[in-house]
Scaffold this motif. Structure first.
Motif, PDB file in Angstrom:
ATOM      1  N   SER A 142       0.120   5.419  -6.659  1.00  0.00           N
ATOM      2  CA  SER A 142      -0.780   4.575  -5.847  1.00  0.00           C
ATOM      3  C   SER A 142      -2.224   4.871  -6.182  1.00  0.00           C
ATOM      4  CB  SER A 142      -0.543   4.822  -4.358  1.00  0.00           C
ATOM      5  OG  SER A 142      -0.721   6.170  -4.009  1.00  0.00           O
TER       6      SER A 142
ATOM      7  N   ASP B 165       0.844  -1.189   0.000  1.00  0.00           N
ATOM      8  CA  ASP B 165       0.000   0.000   0.000  1.00  0.00           C
ATOM      9  C   ASP B 165       0.880   1.241   0.000  1.00  0.00           C
ATOM     10  OD1 ASP B 165       0.766   0.545   2.803  1.00  0.00           O
ATOM     11  OD2 ASP B 165      -0.597  -1.102   3.282  1.00  0.00           O
ATOM     12  N   ARG B 166       0.252   2.393  -0.184  1.00  0.00           N
ATOM     13  CA  ARG B 166       0.978   3.659  -0.260  1.00  0.00           C
ATOM     14  C   ARG B 166       1.782   3.930   1.013  1.00  0.00           C
ATOM     15  NH1 ARG B 166       1.125   8.839   1.019  1.00  0.00           N
ATOM     16  NH2 ARG B 166       1.560  10.388  -0.578  1.00  0.00           N
ATOM     17  N   GLN B 167       1.170   3.701   2.168  1.00  0.00           N
ATOM     18  CA  GLN B 167       1.843   4.015   3.425  1.00  0.00           C
ATOM     19  C   GLN B 167       3.104   3.181   3.621  1.00  0.00           C
ATOM     20  OE1 GLN B 167       0.779   6.737   5.318  1.00  0.00           O
ATOM     21  NE2 GLN B 167       2.878   6.446   6.027  1.00  0.00           N
ATOM     22  N   SER B 168       3.073   1.925   3.199  1.00  0.00           N
ATOM     23  CA  SER B 168       4.278   1.082   3.299  1.00  0.00           C
ATOM     24  C   SER B 168       5.403   1.646   2.442  1.00  0.00           C
ATOM     25  CB  SER B 168       3.968  -0.346   2.850  1.00  0.00           C
ATOM     26  OG  SER B 168       3.050  -0.954   3.712  1.00  0.00           O
TER      27      SER B 168
ATOM     28  N   VAL C  63       5.804   4.845   1.485  1.00  0.00           N
ATOM     29  CA  VAL C  63       6.259   6.092   2.105  1.00  0.00           C
ATOM     30  C   VAL C  63       7.098   5.787   3.343  1.00  0.00           C
ATOM     31  CG1 VAL C  63       5.481   8.181   3.309  1.00  0.00           C
ATOM     32  CG2 VAL C  63       4.390   7.495   1.157  1.00  0.00           C
ATOM     33  N   ASN C  64       6.638   4.829   4.150  1.00  0.00           N
ATOM     34  CA  ASN C  64       7.394   4.457   5.355  1.00  0.00           C
ATOM     35  C   ASN C  64       8.779   3.936   4.989  1.00  0.00           C
ATOM     36  OD1 ASN C  64       5.238   5.205   6.954  1.00  0.00           O
ATOM     37  ND2 ASN C  64       4.547   3.109   7.331  1.00  0.00           N
TER      38      ASN C  64
END
Length: 92
Positions: free
Chosen positions: A92, A60-63, A65-66
């Motif tokens: 994404s 996912d996008r957050q992964s 970015v993280n």
């Protein structure tokens, strides 16, 4: 939904790239990323940009970015700069 990091690059120091890549790959995998394609672009139309591309899929996008903002990855950005000229994009 999956997110994709698209990397365009031109190698300027092959030895430095090999060193960077060996560490960068482990950081990608630790955030759930998977390398799904890589190699020289085949230009179909438009501006050729940088000659080599890599596509990395994250859950996912957050992964994504993280991963990019992680201390592990940011700790090798200076090595990346020695190894290549590059452009990173998130889709994404």
């Amino acid at each position: 939904m999956s997110a994709y990091v698209l990397v365009e690059l031109q190698v300027i120091d092959a030895q430095a790239k090999a060193k960077y890549s060996s560490v960068a790959g482990a950081t990608v995998r630790s955030y759930g990323g998977e390398f799904i394609a890589g190699g020289e672009w085949e230009l179909l139309a438009g501006d050729p940009g940088l000659p080599v591309g890599i596509i990395i899929r994250f859950p996912d996008r957050q992964s994504a970015v993280n991963w990019y903002n992680s201390s592990e990855y940011q700790g090798i950005v200076a090595q990346r700069s020695e190894a290549m000229v590059c452009r990173f994009r998130l889709l994404s």
